[in-house]
Design an enzyme around this catalytic site. Sequence first.
Site, PDB file in Angstrom:
ATOM      1  N   PRO A   2       0.831  -1.204   0.000  1.00 18.48           N
ATOM      2  CA  PRO A   2       0.000   0.000   0.000  1.00 18.48           C
ATOM      3  C   PRO A   2       0.867   1.257   0.000  1.00 18.48           C
ATOM      4  O   PRO A   2       1.779   1.396   0.806  1.00 18.48           O
ATOM      5  CB  PRO A   2      -0.796  -0.130   1.306  1.00 18.48           C
ATOM      6  CG  PRO A   2      -0.810  -1.594   1.593  1.00 18.48           C
ATOM      7  CD  PRO A   2       0.515  -2.100   1.119  1.00 18.48           C
ATOM      8  N   GLU A   3       0.593   2.170  -0.927  1.00 17.97           N
ATOM      9  CA  GLU A   3       1.321   3.426  -1.007  1.00 17.97           C
ATOM     10  C   GLU A   3       0.447   4.550  -0.454  1.00 17.97           C
ATOM     11  O   GLU A   3      -0.641   4.309   0.063  1.00 17.97           O
ATOM     12  CB  GLU A   3       1.714   3.694  -2.462  1.00 17.97           C
ATOM     13  CG  GLU A   3       2.625   2.631  -3.065  1.00 17.97           C
ATOM     14  CD  GLU A   3       4.039   2.655  -2.491  1.00 17.97           C
ATOM     15  OE1 GLU A   3       4.365   3.575  -1.713  1.00 17.97           O
ATOM     16  OE2 GLU A   3       4.817   1.745  -2.815  1.00 17.97           O
TER      17      GLU A   3
END
Length: 270
Positions: A2-3
């Site tokens: 996840p960014e």
Amino acid sequence: MPELPEVETTRQGIAPHCEGQTVTGVLIRNPSLRWPVPDDLPEKLLNQVIRAVDRRAKYLFLHLDAGTVIVHLGMSGSLRVITDDSPAAAHDHVEIALGNGRTLRFNDPRRFGCWLWADDCSEHPLIRDLGPEPLSDTFNGPWLFRLSRGKQTPIKSFIMDNHIVVGVGNIYANEALFKAGIHPKRKAGRISLDRYHKLAEAIRETLSAAILMGGTTLRDFVNSDGKPGYFAQSLLVYGRGGNPCPECATTLKEIRMNNRSTVYCPRCQR
């Protein structure tokens, strides 16, 4: 992994269910995450009110009167708001019961995430040296230009450095550099102020669009409402090596930089 857009999407998803709610129970099923969950975390949280859910870089903050819980999703982590009596899944490691009858569950198959406590999160070693938020007023072309002077670092590595700017992960670095027309291997110190203006705007535009569309789903990420993000359908270059450039039809090249996939157009990006 996840960014920033995925983490911001998660924050927006869980905040309405958590803010203003009293913690009525804390269950730590597995404390062995990237760093051990503090033994006294349940004691610190119990009967505290979650005043706000914030984000800094890829860290989520649960602010309470006594301090702050710092959460990182790691490589494969996710947060869910559970509204019924659904049984815990195999990798549900942390669970917070709320006064509204809902439960915040943290799932992390690879256990690279974290749940930590800080009396003052701004002074925590993981937080205090981070660069500006890419969607804030303090991030702009002149900021990048000033910090880049004399740097021999490739521009892609430069903008992925969290001391320069936070949250520009590999996917979004690829996309922003394409939009700005900058070759990912060009030295950061050899880029003009005008081009940094374009790059800063491309970073802001790319991340804003990803947040609006719910982030980029590649492997493990699913939003807090259980729905995947759809920005992956709008990617211009990432994951498209060998395909025609969307601007000039030249074949996109894919290389490895710092063990990360890097895709660019040899004609559009200089």
